[in-house]
Design a protein around this motif. Structure first.
Motif, PDB file in Angstrom:
ATOM      1  N   SER A 153       0.846  -1.201   0.000  1.00  0.00           N
ATOM      2  CA  SER A 153       0.000   0.000   0.000  1.00  0.00           C
ATOM      3  C   SER A 153       0.875   1.243   0.000  1.00  0.00           C
ATOM      4  O   SER A 153       0.677   2.170  -0.806  1.00  0.00           O
ATOM      5  N   GLU A 154       1.851   1.255   0.909  1.00  0.00           N
ATOM      6  CA  GLU A 154       2.722   2.434   1.053  1.00  0.00           C
ATOM      7  C   GLU A 154       3.532   2.662  -0.230  1.00  0.00           C
ATOM      8  O   GLU A 154       3.640   3.782  -0.732  1.00  0.00           O
ATOM      9  N   ALA A 155       4.060   1.557  -0.768  1.00  0.00           N
ATOM     10  CA  ALA A 155       4.933   1.665  -1.943  1.00  0.00           C
ATOM     11  C   ALA A 155       4.159   2.099  -3.182  1.00  0.00           C
ATOM     12  O   ALA A 155       4.617   2.976  -3.940  1.00  0.00           O
ATOM     13  N   PHE A 156       2.983   1.512  -3.391  1.00  0.00           N
ATOM     14  CA  PHE A 156       2.214   1.876  -4.589  1.00  0.00           C
ATOM     15  C   PHE A 156       1.614   3.273  -4.453  1.00  0.00           C
ATOM     16  O   PHE A 156       1.437   3.969  -5.455  1.00  0.00           O
ATOM     17  N   MET A 157       1.336   3.710  -3.226  1.00  0.00           N
ATOM     18  CA  MET A 157       0.848   5.079  -3.057  1.00  0.00           C
ATOM     19  C   MET A 157       1.962   6.071  -3.391  1.00  0.00           C
ATOM     20  O   MET A 157       1.718   7.119  -4.004  1.00  0.00           O
ATOM     21  N   LEU A 158       3.204   5.732  -3.021  1.00  0.00           N
ATOM     22  CA  LEU A 158       4.336   6.581  -3.402  1.00  0.00           C
ATOM     23  C   LEU A 158       4.424   6.664  -4.930  1.00  0.00           C
ATOM     24  O   LEU A 158       4.531   7.756  -5.504  1.00  0.00           O
ATOM     25  N   ALA A 159       4.353   5.493  -5.588  1.00  0.00           N
ATOM     26  CA  ALA A 159       4.449   5.476  -7.053  1.00  0.00           C
ATOM     27  C   ALA A 159       3.328   6.307  -7.666  1.00  0.00           C
ATOM     28  O   ALA A 159       3.531   7.054  -8.628  1.00  0.00           O
ATOM     29  N   LYS A 160       2.134   6.174  -7.085  1.00  0.00           N
ATOM     30  CA  LYS A 160       0.979   6.940  -7.588  1.00  0.00           C
ATOM     31  C   LYS A 160       1.237   8.448  -7.482  1.00  0.00           C
ATOM     32  O   LYS A 160       1.038   9.212  -8.440  1.00  0.00           O
ATOM     33  N   MET A 161       1.692   8.876  -6.302  1.00  0.00           N
ATOM     34  CA  MET A 161       1.861  10.320  -6.072  1.00  0.00           C
ATOM     35  C   MET A 161       3.029  10.880  -6.874  1.00  0.00           C
ATOM     36  O   MET A 161       3.084  12.068  -7.156  1.00  0.00           O
ATOM     37  N   ALA A 162       3.949   9.969  -7.249  1.00  0.00           N
ATOM     38  CA  ALA A 162       5.073  10.380  -8.085  1.00  0.00           C
ATOM     39  C   ALA A 162       4.695  10.367  -9.567  1.00  0.00           C
ATOM     40  O   ALA A 162       5.519  10.690 -10.423  1.00  0.00           O
ATOM     41  N   GLY A 163       3.475   9.968  -9.880  1.00  0.00           N
ATOM     42  CA  GLY A 163       3.005  10.015 -11.263  1.00  0.00           C
ATOM     43  C   GLY A 163       3.448   8.841 -12.108  1.00  0.00           C
ATOM     44  O   GLY A 163       3.394   8.912 -13.340  1.00  0.00           O
ATOM     45  N   VAL A 164       3.871   7.730 -11.476  1.00  0.00           N
ATOM     46  CA  VAL A 164       4.315   6.561 -12.243  1.00  0.00           C
ATOM     47  C   VAL A 164       3.099   5.702 -12.607  1.00  0.00           C
ATOM     48  O   VAL A 164       2.156   5.593 -11.827  1.00  0.00           O
ATOM     49  N   ASP A 165       3.143   5.068 -13.791  1.00  0.00           N
ATOM     50  CA  ASP A 165       2.082   4.145 -14.214  1.00  0.00           C
ATOM     51  C   ASP A 165       2.118   2.920 -13.281  1.00  0.00           C
ATOM     52  O   ASP A 165       3.113   2.191 -13.227  1.00  0.00           O
ATOM     53  N   LEU A 166       1.018   2.685 -12.573  1.00  0.00           N
ATOM     54  CA  LEU A 166       1.020   1.649 -11.536  1.00  0.00           C
ATOM     55  C   LEU A 166       1.052   0.235 -12.119  1.00  0.00           C
ATOM     56  O   LEU A 166       1.602  -0.679 -11.507  1.00  0.00           O
ATOM     57  N   GLU A 167       0.442   0.050 -13.291  1.00  0.00           N
ATOM     58  CA  GLU A 167       0.504  -1.276 -13.933  1.00  0.00           C
ATOM     59  C   GLU A 167       1.954  -1.601 -14.291  1.00  0.00           C
ATOM     60  O   GLU A 167       2.415  -2.731 -14.136  1.00  0.00           O
ATOM     61  N   LYS A 168       2.669  -0.569 -14.758  1.00  0.00           N
ATOM     62  CA  LYS A 168       4.091  -0.773 -15.121  1.00  0.00           C
ATOM     63  C   LYS A 168       4.908  -1.065 -13.857  1.00  0.00           C
ATOM     64  O   LYS A 168       5.791  -1.923 -13.860  1.00  0.00           O
ATOM     65  N   ALA A 169       4.611  -0.344 -12.779  1.00  0.00           N
ATOM     66  CA  ALA A 169       5.326  -0.585 -11.511  1.00  0.00           C
ATOM     67  C   ALA A 169       5.114  -2.030 -11.064  1.00  0.00           C
ATOM     68  O   ALA A 169       6.059  -2.719 -10.664  1.00  0.00           O
ATOM     69  N   PHE A 170       3.857  -2.502 -11.180  1.00  0.00           N
ATOM     70  CA  PHE A 170       3.525  -3.880 -10.792  1.00  0.00           C
ATOM     71  C   PHE A 170       4.328  -4.878 -11.632  1.00  0.00           C
ATOM     72  O   PHE A 170       4.958  -5.799 -11.106  1.00  0.00           O
ATOM     73  N   GLU A 171       4.311  -4.673 -12.957  1.00  0.00           N
ATOM     74  CA  GLU A 171       5.035  -5.576 -13.854  1.00  0.00           C
ATOM     75  C   GLU A 171       6.530  -5.575 -13.553  1.00  0.00           C
ATOM     76  O   GLU A 171       7.201  -6.601 -13.617  1.00  0.00           O
ATOM     77  N   ALA A 172       7.055  -4.373 -13.211  1.00  0.00           N
ATOM     78  CA  ALA A 172       8.499  -4.237 -13.002  1.00  0.00           C
ATOM     79  C   ALA A 172       8.973  -4.942 -11.735  1.00  0.00           C
ATOM     80  O   ALA A 172      10.075  -5.488 -11.708  1.00  0.00           O
ATOM     81  N   VAL A 173       8.149  -4.932 -10.676  1.00  0.00           N
ATOM     82  CA  VAL A 173       8.649  -5.469  -9.401  1.00  0.00           C
ATOM     83  C   VAL A 173       8.271  -6.924  -9.141  1.00  0.00           C
ATOM     84  O   VAL A 173       8.903  -7.588  -8.322  1.00  0.00           O
ATOM     85  N   ARG A 174       7.272  -7.449  -9.854  1.00  0.00           N
ATOM     86  CA  ARG A 174       6.732  -8.754  -9.454  1.00  0.00           C
ATOM     87  C   ARG A 174       7.742  -9.904  -9.587  1.00  0.00           C
ATOM     88  O   ARG A 174       7.669 -10.878  -8.839  1.00  0.00           O
ATOM     89  N   GLY A 175       8.700  -9.777 -10.507  1.00  0.00           N
ATOM     90  CA  GLY A 175       9.691 -10.852 -10.682  1.00  0.00           C
ATOM     91  C   GLY A 175      10.902 -10.703  -9.777  1.00  0.00           C
ATOM     92  O   GLY A 175      11.757 -11.584  -9.707  1.00  0.00           O
ATOM     93  N   GLY A 176      11.008  -9.593  -9.061  1.00  0.00           N
ATOM     94  CA  GLY A 176      12.178  -9.349  -8.214  1.00  0.00           C
ATOM     95  C   GLY A 176      11.944  -9.766  -6.775  1.00  0.00           C
ATOM     96  O   GLY A 176      10.989 -10.487  -6.463  1.00  0.00           O
ATOM     97  N   LEU A 177      12.812  -9.282  -5.881  1.00  0.00           N
ATOM     98  CA  LEU A 177      12.753  -9.708  -4.481  1.00  0.00           C
ATOM     99  C   LEU A 177      11.462  -9.259  -3.794  1.00  0.00           C
ATOM    100  O   LEU A 177      11.011  -9.889  -2.838  1.00  0.00           O
TER     101      LEU A 177
END
Ligand code: NAD
Length: 309
Positions: free
Chosen positions: A185-209
């Motif tokens: 919640s905290e991380a995606f809210m940061l991404a949202k407020m920073a104007g990042v595409d949230l679907e892209k953020a999800f795709e980018a992090v899901r395969g990592g740690l």
């Protein structure tokens, strides 16, 4: 075939009972809600009162909201203890305070009745698919006797220790899940407020740690603003309350649990108690004045105005 009893046919109990039926188990069922009993009877179970379940079943499962309901069903007036025969086994799969489990186990033991605490992880999806994880407490020989029955509803069952040990591990599990949901919640809210595409953020992090089952199952729902339960906020709040109480009893410091419990208590007080626990993101929505499924992306506005360093 030996009869098995099942009390508590809610979001989890109903599909678990159906999986027992699919495995050919002769099942007697009971719940406060007649419509839930009827649905499982249509799948092949027999509706029965607690007295009949106690008298005729060698193994009885309970899947109830919390300790008080399990205590009432087992030790209360007209509860299972009045009817079960020595040598039978109660398997409580509810998530409750391990102190209550031990109190019930002691009372049953006095009458020669065995008990396992076998709470689960895996949610409604796991209950339907029969892929739950059981964390079990009790005597090893009782666990061995019941293991195959548990595995008709799940894909793993681990004996964690004596009576109450399964419940302790479940509380630990709930702390980890709350931390993961709060972190997402905290991380995606940061991404949202920073104007990042949230679907892209999800795709980018899901395969990592940072990838996790919570990320996979809860974040898409958060992004869609869909908080249909799943696992109700009020039940997770109950688990954290039990975790705090039990941790204080053990002298274990749990500062994060206290924080998550406050967040969920706040959300429940504001009417989110029947929503999925992924609604924890609403705590951040209220703090920040935006939300993941809509609202403003503040940093993008500032960037467009060129007032960012
Ligand atoms: P639920 O509220 O959907 O179901 C509980 C059922 O118990 C209801 O049908 C209710 O009518 C019945 N009930 C309550 N008191 C009763 C009584 N005294 N006698 C007979 N029936 C009674 O809850 P749920 O989501 O199925 O969860 C059950 C337990 O499993 C809880 O301890 C919960 O914390 C745990 N759990 C839930 C999930 C989940 O994703 N929902 C996942 C893991 C563990």
């Amino acid at each position: 075939m030996k009869k098995v009893g099942f009390i508590g046919l809610g979001i989890m109990g109903s599909p678990m009972a159906v999986n027992l039926l699919k495995a050919g188990v002769d099942l007697l069922v009971d719940d406060h809600h007649a419509d839930r009993v009827e649905a499982v009877v249509r799948a092949g179970a027999q509706a029965a009162k607690r007295s009949e379940i106690g008298r005729t079943c060698e193994t009885v499962f309970t899947m109830l909201p919390d300790g008080p309901q399990v205590k009432e069903a087992v030790l209360g007036e007209g509860g299972l203890l009045d009817f079960l025969r020595p040598g039978s086994t109660v398997i409580d799969m509810s998530s409750i305070n391990p102190k209550v489990t031990r109190e019930i186990a002691r009372k049953l033991e006095e009458q020669g009745i065995e008990m396992l605490d076998a709470p689960v992880s895996g949610g409604e999806t796991g209950a339907v698919a029969g892929t739950l994880s059981f964390m079990v407490g009790g005597r090893p020989e009782v666990f061995e006797k019941c293991r195959s029955l548990l595995l008709t509803m799940g894909e793993s069952a681990v004996l964690c220790g004596g009576p109450g040990a399964g419940g302790v591990v479940k509380l630990a599990n709930q702390i980890m899940v709350a931390a993961n949901i709060a972190g997402c919640s905290e991380a995606f809210m940061l991404a949202k407020m920073a104007g990042v595409d949230l679907e892209k953020a999800f795709e980018a992090v899901r395969g990592g740690l940072a990838g996790s089952r919570v990320l996979e199952t809860k974040v898409p729902a958060m992004l869609a603003g869909d908080f249909t339960p799943g696992f109700r906020m009020e039940l997770h709040s109950k688990d954290l309350r039990n975790a705090l109480e039990y941790a204080h009893f053990c002298g274990a410091p749990v500062p994060l649990t206290a924080q998550f419990q406050e967040m969920m208590t706040n959300l429940c007080a504001q009417g989110c108690e029947k929503e999925d626990h992924s609604g924890m993101v609403k705590y951040y929505a209220r703090l920040s004045g935006t939300d993941l499924a809509g609202g403003r992306a503040f940093e993008e506005e500032r960037w467009n105005k060129k007032d960012i360093i």
